[in-house]
Enzyme design. Structure first.
Site, PDB file in Angstrom:
ATOM      1  N   GLY A 196       0.815  -1.204   0.000  1.00 19.80           N
ATOM      2  CA  GLY A 196       0.000   0.000   0.000  1.00 19.80           C
ATOM      3  C   GLY A 196       0.856   1.264   0.000  1.00 19.80           C
ATOM      4  O   GLY A 196       2.077   1.219   0.177  1.00 19.80           O
ATOM      5  N   CYS A 197       0.194   2.396  -0.180  1.00 23.25           N
ATOM      6  CA  CYS A 197       0.928   3.658  -0.300  1.00 23.25           C
ATOM      7  C   CYS A 197       1.583   4.066   1.015  1.00 23.25           C
ATOM      8  O   CYS A 197       2.794   4.354   1.055  1.00 23.25           O
ATOM      9  CB  CYS A 197       0.002   4.757  -0.813  1.00 23.25           C
ATOM     10  SG  CYS A 197      -1.537   4.975   0.122  1.00 23.25           S
ATOM     11  N   TYR A 198       0.829   4.093   2.110  1.00 21.65           N
ATOM     12  CA  TYR A 198       1.432   4.430   3.404  1.00 21.65           C
ATOM     13  C   TYR A 198       2.521   3.434   3.803  1.00 21.65           C
ATOM     14  O   TYR A 198       3.606   3.840   4.251  1.00 21.65           O
ATOM     15  CB  TYR A 198       0.358   4.493   4.490  1.00 21.65           C
ATOM     16  CG  TYR A 198      -0.450   5.764   4.551  1.00 21.65           C
ATOM     17  CD1 TYR A 198       0.166   7.015   4.607  1.00 21.65           C
ATOM     18  CD2 TYR A 198      -1.850   5.724   4.589  1.00 21.65           C
ATOM     19  CE1 TYR A 198      -0.574   8.184   4.684  1.00 21.65           C
ATOM     20  CE2 TYR A 198      -2.601   6.890   4.663  1.00 21.65           C
ATOM     21  CZ  TYR A 198      -1.962   8.118   4.714  1.00 21.65           C
ATOM     22  OH  TYR A 198      -2.707   9.282   4.795  1.00 21.65           O
ATOM     23  N   THR A 203       4.427   1.686   1.870  1.00 23.84           N
ATOM     24  CA  THR A 203       5.603   1.853   1.019  1.00 23.84           C
ATOM     25  C   THR A 203       6.469   3.005   1.501  1.00 23.84           C
ATOM     26  O   THR A 203       7.678   2.835   1.737  1.00 23.84           O
ATOM     27  CB  THR A 203       5.175   2.089  -0.443  1.00 23.84           C
ATOM     28  OG1 THR A 203       4.549   0.900  -0.948  1.00 23.84           O
ATOM     29  CG2 THR A 203       6.360   2.442  -1.316  1.00 23.84           C
ATOM     30  N   ALA A 204       5.893   4.187   1.660  1.00 24.60           N
ATOM     31  CA  ALA A 204       6.680   5.348   2.065  1.00 24.60           C
ATOM     32  C   ALA A 204       7.243   5.177   3.474  1.00 24.60           C
ATOM     33  O   ALA A 204       8.416   5.482   3.729  1.00 24.60           O
ATOM     34  CB  ALA A 204       5.827   6.611   1.991  1.00 24.60           C
TER      35      ALA A 204
END
Length: 354
Positions: free
Chosen positions: A157-159, A161-162
């Protein structure tokens, strides 16, 4: 050419996938589905495609039944549980952008998502799609595809990943202080909430506003803990910002006693070495910090790190495009690896300058 299809192409991540695949040198987009807009020209729903394509949205069933090499599933959680097995049965590689196959433990998935996991056998063979941190899993997916075995990649997911790209070098070096929490504060643009509008994502509510949400309850918490192997230690607070796209995550890592990192130069050297050779992760020079605008429209991640002597902590920050490295770009990156292509095929390196 590798024949590709998208299920859920009318959403923000799905339409970003369509954009990438239409320009991909080794893949051709054959079908793009939206059950609610089947028959509608893509250029009518998204005028940016006017003059680019005359493709119309089809139904999900048409994608599932077509003779395709790869199918990207840009669907809400729980929907993939039903659709992914049919994609696998059709013989296509499944690249899933949803959360349904990310968590290795079915009980954890059921606890955080409130539904029973019905595809345990498929879950066992799923590769986790965050290539910089789990290259062996993407390699396994490549080998399964080469052997004509069912192949499924569950993209991070985006969160997660970062946040994980920011924290992983320190965590994997054993620098997290025993018994201390790992604190992550992350900010996302509105497209991260999906296309379906809500009271929180209404223009009048978002514009000129910044707020935390899902405090202590966000479903990406167990995924980040799984990636970093810090069960029960993450304090994760997401925030919504008045941006179309972009995600910035800042992670505070309390250092273990006697850590060999005693200044920002030490931390920077650790991070540079960790990400050496990674196509899409750039560790910024000493003193520089990531900007979401610098990665907008790309699959790139910018990482910055600093040492706080007063608290003996590292502060690491990562910026990505939530629709790029946080969704569609990462999915294409994973597909490239599975099919033995150049990792950056079809993925632009340059963000918009302003």
């Amino acid at each position: 050419m590798i024949r590709a299809g998208i299920i859920g192409a009318a959403g923000f991540a799905g339409i970003q996938l369509a954009h990438l695949l239409m320009d991909h040198p080794d893949m051709t987009l054959e079908l793009a589905s939206s059950d609610s807009q089947a028959g509608t020209p893509i250029s009518e729903a998204y005028p940016a495609f006017a003059g680019i394509t005359d493709m119309r949205f089809c139904t999900s069933a048409e994608v599932e039944q077509a003779a395709l090499d790869v199918v990207f599933l840009a669907v809400p959680h729980t929907a993939s549980l039903e659709q992914t097995p049919r994609v696998i049965e059709s013989g296509a590689v499944a690249i899933d952008l949803s959360a349904d196959f990310r968590l290795k433990d079915a009980a954890t998935y059921e606890e955080w998502y409130g539904v029973a996991h019905t595809e345990l056998e498929l879950l066992d063979v799923t590769a986790f799609g965050l290539p910089e941190l789990f290259p062996q899993e993407i390699q396994r997916a490549y080998e399964r595809h080469e052997e004509h075995l069912p192949t499924l990649v569950a993209c991070a997911g985006c969160y997660p990943t970062a946040t994980s790209l920011a924290a992983a070098p320190a965590i994997r070096a054993g620098l997290l202080r025993e018994g201390s929490p790992l604190v992550a504060d992350a900010i996302s643009g509105v497209t991260g909430a999906g296309k379906k509008p809500s009271a929180r994502t209404h223009f009048c509510m978002v514009n000129g506003n910044l707020e935390a949400y899902g405090v202590t309850t966000h479903r990406h918490t167990p995924e980040i803990e799984q990636i970093l192997d810090v069960p029960g230690r993450l304090v994760f607070t997401p925030h919504l910002a008045p941006l179309n796209r972009g995600l910035l995550s800042t992670v505070t890592v309390p250092l273990t006693e006697g850590a060999n990192v005693t200044c920002t130069e030490d931390a920077h050297e650790l991070y540079v070495e960790f990400y050496e050779g990674c196509t899409f992760v750039e560790v910024l020079p000493l003193g520089a910090q990531p900007r979401t605008a610098s990665v907008a429209g790309t699959n790139r991640a910018q990482v910055g790190v600093a040492y706080d002597a007063r608290t003996s902590s590292l502060v690491a920050t990562c910026a990505i495009d939530n629709l790029g490295k946080g969704a569609a770009g990462q999915a294409v990156q994973c597909a490239n690896i599975v099919f033995g292509l150049a990792e950056d095929a079809g993925l632009s390196a340059g963000a918009l300058p302003v």
